[in-house]
Design a protein around this motif. Structure first.
Motif, mmCIF file in Angstrom:
data_model
loop_
_atom_site.group_PDB
_atom_site.id
_atom_site.type_symbol
_atom_site.label_atom_id
_atom_site.label_comp_id
_atom_site.label_asym_id
_atom_site.label_seq_id
_atom_site.Cartn_x
_atom_site.Cartn_y
_atom_site.Cartn_z
ATOM 1 N N PRO A 454 0.666 1.655 -2.668
ATOM 2 C CA PRO A 454 0.822 1.760 -1.208
ATOM 3 C C PRO A 454 0.450 0.472 -0.493
ATOM 4 C CG PRO A 454 -1.090 3.019 -1.958
ATOM 5 C CD PRO A 454 -0.344 2.611 -3.177
ATOM 6 N N ILE A 455 -0.481 -0.285 -1.043
ATOM 7 C CA ILE A 455 -0.849 -1.572 -0.432
ATOM 8 C C ILE A 455 0.337 -2.520 -0.470
ATOM 9 C CG2 ILE A 455 -2.365 -3.586 -0.654
ATOM 10 C CD1 ILE A 455 -4.483 -1.720 -1.842
ATOM 11 N N LEU A 456 1.025 -2.572 -1.613
ATOM 12 C CA LEU A 456 2.182 -3.464 -1.741
ATOM 13 C C LEU A 456 3.291 -3.073 -0.767
ATOM 14 C CD1 LEU A 456 2.398 -3.912 -5.632
ATOM 15 C CD2 LEU A 456 1.771 -5.631 -3.928
ATOM 16 N N TYR A 457 3.551 -1.770 -0.666
ATOM 17 C CA TYR A 457 4.608 -1.364 0.253
ATOM 18 C C TYR A 457 4.224 -1.661 1.700
ATOM 19 C CZ TYR A 457 7.750 1.318 3.139
ATOM 20 O OH TYR A 457 8.656 1.667 4.117
ATOM 21 N N LEU A 458 3.028 -1.250 2.099
ATOM 22 C CA LEU A 458 2.615 -1.434 3.486
ATOM 23 C C LEU A 458 2.493 -2.905 3.851
ATOM 24 C CD1 LEU A 458 -0.100 1.378 3.602
ATOM 25 C CD2 LEU A 458 2.133 1.414 4.755
ATOM 26 N N GLY A 459 2.110 -3.727 2.890
ATOM 27 C CA GLY A 459 1.927 -5.145 3.179
ATOM 28 C C GLY A 459 3.202 -5.946 3.161
ATOM 29 N N THR A 460 4.184 -5.523 2.341
ATOM 30 C CA THR A 460 5.400 -6.332 2.183
ATOM 31 C C THR A 460 6.672 -5.608 2.583
ATOM 32 O OG1 THR A 460 5.774 -5.619 -0.114
ATOM 33 C CG2 THR A 460 4.294 -7.503 0.242
ATOM 34 N N GLY A 461 6.631 -4.275 2.583
ATOM 35 C CA GLY A 461 7.842 -3.518 2.852
ATOM 36 C C GLY A 461 8.675 -3.264 1.614
ATOM 37 N N LEU A 462 8.276 -3.861 0.459
ATOM 38 C CA LEU A 462 9.005 -3.616 -0.783
ATOM 39 C C LEU A 462 8.760 -2.174 -1.223
ATOM 40 C CD1 LEU A 462 8.350 -6.889 -2.829
ATOM 41 C CD2 LEU A 462 10.463 -6.169 -1.700
ATOM 42 N N SER A 463 9.819 -1.464 -1.521
ATOM 43 C CA SER A 463 9.698 -0.050 -1.859
ATOM 44 C C SER A 463 9.837 0.166 -3.358
ATOM 45 C CB SER A 463 10.769 0.766 -1.131
ATOM 46 O OG SER A 463 10.712 2.120 -1.528
ATOM 47 N N PRO A 464 8.978 1.016 -3.943
ATOM 48 C CA PRO A 464 9.107 1.321 -5.373
ATOM 49 C C PRO A 464 10.189 2.362 -5.664
ATOM 50 C CG PRO A 464 7.225 2.480 -4.477
ATOM 51 C CD PRO A 464 7.788 1.662 -3.351
ATOM 52 N N VAL A 465 10.744 2.957 -4.612
ATOM 53 C CA VAL A 465 11.827 3.924 -4.777
ATOM 54 C C VAL A 465 13.031 3.443 -3.971
ATOM 55 C CG1 VAL A 465 10.278 5.866 -5.199
ATOM 56 C CG2 VAL A 465 10.975 5.330 -2.856
ATOM 57 N N SER A 466 14.192 3.956 -4.325
ATOM 58 C CA SER A 466 15.398 3.508 -3.641
ATOM 59 C C SER A 466 15.357 3.845 -2.157
ATOM 60 C CB SER A 466 16.636 4.146 -4.294
ATOM 61 O OG SER A 466 16.507 5.562 -4.300
ATOM 62 N N ALA A 467 14.750 4.973 -1.824
ATOM 63 C CA ALA A 467 14.591 5.349 -0.415
ATOM 64 C C ALA A 467 13.613 6.509 -0.309
ATOM 65 C CB ALA A 467 15.929 5.750 0.194
ATOM 66 N N TYR A 468 12.816 6.505 0.767
ATOM 67 C CA TYR A 468 11.960 7.652 1.050
ATOM 68 C C TYR A 468 12.796 8.660 1.821
ATOM 69 C CZ TYR A 468 7.911 5.014 -0.533
ATOM 70 O OH TYR A 468 7.018 4.316 -1.297
#
Length: 612
Positions: A454-468
């Motif tokens: 979650p830190i990576l997503y919130l900090g960079t916007g890179l998503s680990p899934v194709s879409a939420y």
């Protein structure tokens, strides 16, 4: 010391969880449903939800989820089946536990062994006094021995005053395992009760457990460990009332009316072992896979010595074969002369050490594996569900860290260097049970990924899934709901959130243990301190503090970026999902962070209901 113990003397251990066939059936149904939905979710994750724009991140998280799901399968297998609590009458004579004994008619002989090194002799005296109060419905020969690796005159004086046997040695070879081996050479009881320096047996420990040894294949009985000095904590209304008066007390009562009883400072280190003994270990009985945990266990001497002799013989043969191969290779001869072979065998016998308990930081579980794998003798073990002794809990984060590091490092060392999954003699069920234990200590790897995702997503916007997207939530939410429901039923009667949070916050210690073992370094044998170490230990929780700080900062940044319509790949559903995920991680980290600052107070030794 007397004042410290007096505050807890009236505490009584909890009763074992009652067996319920209806709850077990419901648990098995919901657990199966959870695994089916989980497999569906994991399959979908790999086939339809990977983000090809950030494959390194997406694959890492999907792999972490897969590894955690494997751990879930092992955990469900571990908890699959419970058994009713047995009530076996205590044996009266040696022939009741050793059929066809040549000494038929004599009472059973039991050695109670207290292993000690540098602990306060007065602490050990308490265990001696309690051991002398053990009762039994038949004549029995109980002998108490103090195994002092500290070679202390004051410890010998306590033994003389209490009329018990004092055993020491000139070296500390093998540490606790070596101490037990030395004691076995000087004692002769049919059964042995293993105690740590702070173990205080209850009067019922023999009359309730020795019945299991009516089965001649029963090698050891493990009883649950119970920490009777766990801080009771302070009720929220009492804490707020002390700080803010009647208004604070009413506020605390209102909060408890919504969320239930809240105790601040209760068991800050999550030391309560009920989940491990009354749920995990107890549910291994059906598979004959409950392993020894040291203190509070009762061993059949014959089983331990026979396993040691078999291991000794195998090690001697390995030495002889290795020497024979070396000589034939260097001399170019096809065979070694019989006289030389005999000399090599003699040297191997002299060089090899007979070790009833393996010289290892986790000698208890190691010995369990050796005995369980002896298919010829078919040795058995059982977790006796009733608490039969009490012990002291780690009272500071340094002690907690030392203890958990030893547990993790010792188990991982066995996994890497003597993997029980490939050890001949173990049944499939036993391999699965031991596999569950060792797999859990690898969890720090994927837990770390869960913490930083979650830190990576919130900090960079890179998503680990194709879409939420709606599709994502339709796959993950049913899995999470059925999983929580299944775990609630499987661990019915034991609070589980604190254990799960502690497991997640354990990641720095776990990663350190994994790194140590992979580098081929030995896990040290430090004695777990029995006295509280003074001071605060925030230096030990820097990684957990880092997770909290980075999660909060990245959450603020994501909210600002989204609200200001910045050119970032954040989405509203992604930000909300990862903030909730991150806050859950922070809550898990907060427990161990507060534990690092925890100081014992005047109320820690007694309940504080105050009529609320």
């Amino acid at each position: 010391m007397d004042d410290y113990f007096n505050a807890f003397e009236d505490r009584q251990p909890p009763e074992p969880l009652p067996y319920s066939p209806w709850r077990e059936a419901l648990w098995q149904f919901t657990a199966t449903l959870s695994l089916v939905i989980g497999a569906w979710y994991i399959t979908w994750r790999w086939m339809h939800s990977l983000n090809y724009d950030a494959m390194w991140f997406s694959v890492a998280l999907a792999l972490a989820e897969t590894l955690a799901f494997i751990g879930l399968i092992l955990f469900v297998y571990n908890l699959w089946k419970d058994q009713p609590i047995p009530d076996i009458p205590a044996p009266a004579l040696i022939e009741d536990i050793v059929p066809n004994s040549p000494e038929a008619g004599r009472p059973i002989a039991v050695d109670i062994l207290f292993a000690t090194y540098n602990e306060d002799p007065e602490l050990v005296r308490l265990g001696i006094i309690d051991s002398k109060a053990i009762r039994y419905p038949h004549p029995i020969d109980v002998r108490i021995h103090i195994l002092d690796d500290g070679r202390r005159p004051e410890m010998r004086a306590v033994c003389d005053e209490e009329g018990v046997n004092y055993i020491s040695r000139t070296t500390n070879e093998g540490f606790k395992a070596g101490n037990l081996r030395n004691a076995m050479e000087q004692t002769s009881g049919d059964l042995m009760v293993i105690c740590d320096a702070d173990t205080r047996p209850f009067p019922t420990i023999l009359e309730r457990t020795l019945g299991h040894f009516r089965d001649p294949k029963m090698a050891w009985v493990q009883t649950p460990q119970w920490f009777y000095d766990l801080p009771a904590g302070e009720r929220l209304p009492v804490r707020l009332g002390r700080k803010f008066g009647p208004i604070g007390q009413r506020l605390g009562c209102g909060i408890e009316a919504v969320f239930g009883k809240v105790n601040l400072g209760e068991d800050p280190f999550v030391n309560d072992p009920q989940m491990f003994y009354d749920v995990i270990q107890r549910r291994r009985n059906w598979a004959n896979a409950s392993f020894c945990c040291g203190a509070g266990s009762i061993h059949r001497r014959e089983a331990v010595m026979e396993a040691a002799l078999r291991s000794f013989g195998a090690s001697v043969e390995e030495r002889v074969i290795a020497s024979e191969e070396e000589i034939t290779l260097s001399s170019k001869e096809n065979r070694v002369a019989p006289e030389l072979m005999e000399a090599m065998r003699t040297e191997a016998v002299v060089s090899e050490i007979l070790t009833p308990y393996r010289f290892h930081v986790s000698e208890d579980i190691y010995t369990s594996i050796v005995l369980h794998s002896d298919r010829e003798r078919g040795w058995k073990s059982v977790l006796h569900p009733t608490i039969e002794s009490k012990m002291l809990s780690p009272q500071d984060l340094l002690t907690w860290t030392i203890q958990r590091y030893k547990y993790a490092g010792g188990s991982l060392d066995i996994l890497i260097n003597d993997n029980p999954l490939f050890r001949p003699g173990l049944t499939f069920a036993q391999r699965m049970m031991y596999g569950s234990t060792f797999w859990s200590y690898l969890g720090s790897i994927w837990n770390f990924i869960f913490l930083i995702a979650p830190i990576l997503y919130l900090g960079t916007g890179l998503s680990p899934v194709s879409a939420y997207s709606t599709t994502f939530f339709l796959h993950i939410v049913p899995f999470l709901i059925t999983l929580e429901l299944a775990m609630m039923l499987g661990t019915w009667g034991v609070a589980g959130y604190a254990s799960k949070s502690s497991y997640l916050a354990f990641f720095p210690v776990g990663l350190r243990a994994i790194g140590t073992v992979l580098r081929g370094k030995k896990i040290s044998f430090p004695v777990t301190p029995k006295d509280r170490q003074s001071g605060q230990f925030l230096n030990l929780v820097r990684p957990q503090i880092g997770i909290v700080v980075l999660t909060l900062l990245s959450s603020v940044w994501a909210v600002v970026a989204l609200s200001a319509d910045m050119d970032t790949p954040h989405s509203l559903t992604g930000v909300v999902t990862n903030i909730l995920w991150g806050l859950n991680n922070c809550l898990a980290m907060s427990g161990i962070i507060f534990a690092a600052m925890w100081q014992p107070g005047e109320i820690d030794g007694k309940e504080n209901e105050d009529g609320l």
